[in-house]
Enzyme design. Structure first.
Site, mmCIF file in Angstrom:
data_model
loop_
_atom_site.group_PDB
_atom_site.id
_atom_site.type_symbol
_atom_site.label_atom_id
_atom_site.label_comp_id
_atom_site.label_asym_id
_atom_site.label_seq_id
_atom_site.Cartn_x
_atom_site.Cartn_y
_atom_site.Cartn_z
ATOM 1 N N ASP A 38 0.844 -1.206 0.000
ATOM 2 C CA ASP A 38 0.000 0.000 0.000
ATOM 3 C C ASP A 38 0.877 1.254 0.000
ATOM 4 O OD1 ASP A 38 0.865 -0.101 2.606
ATOM 5 O OD2 ASP A 38 -1.114 0.171 3.516
ATOM 6 N N SER A 39 2.208 1.061 -0.022
ATOM 7 C CA SER A 39 3.123 2.173 -0.276
ATOM 8 C C SER A 39 2.825 2.797 -1.638
ATOM 9 C CB SER A 39 4.585 1.705 -0.214
ATOM 10 O OG SER A 39 4.770 0.550 -1.020
ATOM 11 N N ASP A 50 -0.929 -6.124 0.049
ATOM 12 C CA ASP A 50 -1.237 -5.440 1.303
ATOM 13 C C ASP A 50 -2.738 -5.231 1.449
ATOM 14 O OD1 ASP A 50 0.614 -4.703 3.236
ATOM 15 O OD2 ASP A 50 1.430 -3.082 2.010
ATOM 16 N N LYS A 95 -1.095 -9.340 3.205
ATOM 17 C CA LYS A 95 -0.312 -8.847 4.346
ATOM 18 C C LYS A 95 -1.145 -7.823 5.100
ATOM 19 C CE LYS A 95 3.349 -5.820 3.940
ATOM 20 N NZ LYS A 95 2.884 -4.655 4.720
ATOM 21 N N GLU A 108 -1.084 -5.200 8.842
ATOM 22 C CA GLU A 108 -0.246 -4.628 9.884
ATOM 23 C C GLU A 108 -0.831 -4.910 11.266
ATOM 24 O OE1 GLU A 108 0.314 -0.435 9.120
ATOM 25 O OE2 GLU A 108 1.149 -0.796 7.122
ATOM 26 N N GLU A 158 9.661 -3.957 10.329
ATOM 27 C CA GLU A 158 10.055 -2.674 9.748
ATOM 28 C C GLU A 158 10.655 -1.747 10.787
ATOM 29 O OE1 GLU A 158 7.167 -0.868 7.158
ATOM 30 O OE2 GLU A 158 8.338 0.980 6.961
HETATM 31 O O1 KIV Z 1 3.611 -1.050 1.651
HETATM 32 C C1 KIV Z 1 4.776 -1.472 1.579
HETATM 33 O O2 KIV Z 1 5.496 -1.258 0.602
HETATM 34 C C2 KIV Z 1 5.273 -2.252 2.704
HETATM 35 C C3 KIV Z 1 6.742 -2.568 2.726
HETATM 36 C C4 KIV Z 1 7.491 -1.341 3.078
HETATM 37 C C5 KIV Z 1 7.052 -3.685 3.631
HETATM 38 O O3 KIV Z 1 4.543 -2.589 3.576
#
Ligand code: KIV
Length: 272
Positions: free
Chosen positions: A52-53, A91, A121, A123, A190
């Site tokens: 989600d970056s 994510d 994934k 958090e 992280e």
């Molecule tokens: O969203 C993302 O790119 C991430 C990585 C930094 C692990 O969660």
């Protein structure tokens, strides 16, 4: 070195577990589109995260908070179309899994079924454990994410390192154990001290993937636009730059402008 695309097998959760056992480092990168995902896949990356970056690096937001499930489905579909070997993980964006375990489960199902992701994934540790359990008990592979969790930026107020105090370190260790017991196949760590990441990696039966967490994790991940130097602004110390694409692209675009102004592009050979 690039691996032969015909002999490389698809990376699975089982393969990642074997890699931990044999202490073979797991290589991971983010990917958001078909073109770059294909390059990373062919180059031999084990795992591609549709992170989600993308809220920051693709959409131009300051945080990952505005990213929606529909955005993640759209980008995952693009990545999945061009990837043949790397495992693809997506994510779960902010508020797609926090409200209730059932909602989290349904949304994770959409990422698998509609987007074609190989895993999701999310958090957090204990606070999301029921959602994680519901997914893993029903065939959805889950990757955990502890330490600096960017979706909680407004709660923490900064992107500083986590786990430096004993209290924070204990919480991260407790969360890692809870995630492992709930059936995750890997955990991203992280921006935590390398010694804490090493302790968790040694204690954990599932692979740890570090970003700003030192060299003792079972694998490493970076945001591809950071490690390839696409941005001139974002230069945290955990990012090693493997290319300076911003400079290269700027150079190319400036030359293109100059060629058009000088009537040098297109040439006769480039015309019909
Ligand atoms: O969203 C993302 O790119 C991430 C990585 C930094 C692990 O969660």
């Amino acid at each position: 070195m690039a691996q032969n695309p015909t002999t490389r097998k698809r990376v699975t959760t089982l393969r990642l577990a074997q890699m931990k056992e044999t202490q073979t480092p797991i290589t991971c990168l983010t990917a958001y589109d078909a073109l770059t995902a294909e390059i990373f896949d062919q180059a031999g990356i084990d795992l591609l995260l549709v992170g989600d970056s993308l809220g920051n690096v693709v959409q131009g937001h300051d945080t990952t908070i505005p990213v929606t499930l529909e955005h993640m489905i759209y980008h995952t579909q693009a990545v999945v179309r061009s990837v043949h070997h790397s495992m693809v993980v997506t994510d779960m964006p902010f508020m797609s899994y926090q409200a209730s375990p059932r909602e989290a489960f349904r949304n994770a199902g959409r990422l698998m079924k509609e987007a074609g992701s190989g895993a999701v994934k999310l958090e957090g540790g204990l606070r999301v454990i029921e959602a994680v359990r519901l997914m893993t008990e029903n065939g959805i592979p889950v990757m955990g994410h502890l330490g600096l969790t960017p979706q909680s930026i407004h709660q923490f107020g900064s992107y500083r390192e986590r786990g430096a105090s004993e209290e924070e370190a204990d919480q991260i260790k407790t969360d890692a154990l809870a995630l492992e017991q709930a059936g995750v196949f890997a955990i991203v760590l992280e921006k935590i001290p390398a010694s804490l990441a090493a302790e968790i990696t040694n204690a954990s039966r599932v692979p740890t993937i570090g970003i700003g967490a030192g060299q003792h994790c079972d694998g490493q991940i970076l945001v591809w636009t950071d490690m390839m130097g696409m941005s001139t602004q974002f230069r945290p110390r955990f990012v090693r730059r493997y290319a300076e694409l911003n400079e290269e692209i700027t150079k190319g675009v400036k030359q293109y402008i100059a060629d058009i102004h000088a009537h040098k592009f297109p040439s006769d050979e480039e015309s019909y």
